[in-house]
Design a protein around this motif. Structure first.
Motif, short mmCIF file in Angstrom:
data_model
loop_
_atom_site.label_atom_id
_atom_site.label_comp_id
_atom_site.label_asym_id
_atom_site.label_seq_id
_atom_site.Cartn_x
_atom_site.Cartn_y
_atom_site.Cartn_z
N THR A 138 0.84 -1.20 0.00
CA THR A 138 0.00 0.00 0.00
C THR A 138 0.87 1.25 0.00
O THR A 138 0.59 2.23 -0.70
CB THR A 138 -0.93 -0.02 1.24
OG1 THR A 138 -1.82 -1.11 1.10
CG2 THR A 138 -1.70 1.26 1.38
N CYS B 16 -1.25 5.49 -1.24
CA CYS B 16 -2.36 6.19 -0.56
C CYS B 16 -2.02 6.50 0.90
O CYS B 16 -2.55 7.44 1.48
CB CYS B 16 -3.67 5.43 -0.69
SG CYS B 16 -3.65 3.75 -0.03
N CYS C 286 0.91 1.65 -4.18
CA CYS C 286 -0.22 2.58 -4.35
C CYS C 286 0.17 3.98 -3.89
O CYS C 286 0.02 4.94 -4.63
CB CYS C 286 -1.45 2.08 -3.60
SG CYS C 286 -2.85 3.21 -3.69
N CYS D 161 -6.92 -0.64 -1.53
CA CYS D 161 -5.97 -1.11 -0.51
C CYS D 161 -6.70 -1.59 0.73
O CYS D 161 -6.31 -2.59 1.34
CB CYS D 161 -4.96 -0.03 -0.17
SG CYS D 161 -3.83 0.35 -1.54
N CYS E 150 -6.96 3.92 0.43
CA CYS E 150 -7.93 4.00 -0.66
C CYS E 150 -8.81 2.74 -0.58
O CYS E 150 -8.49 1.78 0.14
CB CYS E 150 -7.24 4.12 -2.02
SG CYS E 150 -6.41 2.61 -2.57
#
Ligand SMILES: [Zn+2]
Length: 132
Positions: free
Chosen positions: A45, A51, A49, A86, A83
């Protein structure tokens, strides 16, 4: 359904569907793997990603702070917000981890409801003196 009923039903259904990992050895290795997968999903994550991010530093408390006040100065070091994607991935990995936790309890004849109850009572009794 009440939460203690859900826990009991969960433990029962894990017992019903668990066919491949009846051996304590298989179960222990799957349990450990599930822990690693939870951690990896959180790391992904951050690194894939983005986030959330991790921004950690030395913990600092005012000199005169009491044990009870320490919680106010503790930081998770997590910045941002998960998010939807995730959150879903991590929740699936935590669910998988709970599955193998329940499986371990089944093999060793522990009642998950009782474990939750006694841990709740222990935390409730120790309160601020629990330094974990
Ligand atoms: Zn994300």
């Amino acid at each position: 359904m009440k939460s203690d009923e859900v826990i009991g039903e969960f433990q029962d259904i894990v017992s019903e569907v668990l066919i491949r990992h009846r051996s304590i050895l298989d179960c222990l290795s799957k349990h450990q793997e599930s822990t690693a997968r939870v951690n990896r999903s959180i790391i992904k994550t951050v690194t894939d990603c983005g986030c959330i991010s991790i921004n950690a530093g030395k913990r600092q408390f005012p000199q005169d702070s009491t044990l009870k006040d320490c919680g106010k100065y503790m930081d998770s070091h997590v910045k941002g917000k998960l998010c939807e994607h995730c959150r879903e991935v991590i929740s699936e990995e935590i669910g998988n981890h709970l599955f193998y936790m329940a499986a371990l309890c089944n093999i060793l004849n522990f009642d998950l409801k009782e474990l939750f109850g006694s841990e709740y009572n222990r935390i409730n009794t120790l309160g601020h003196f629990m330094l974990s």
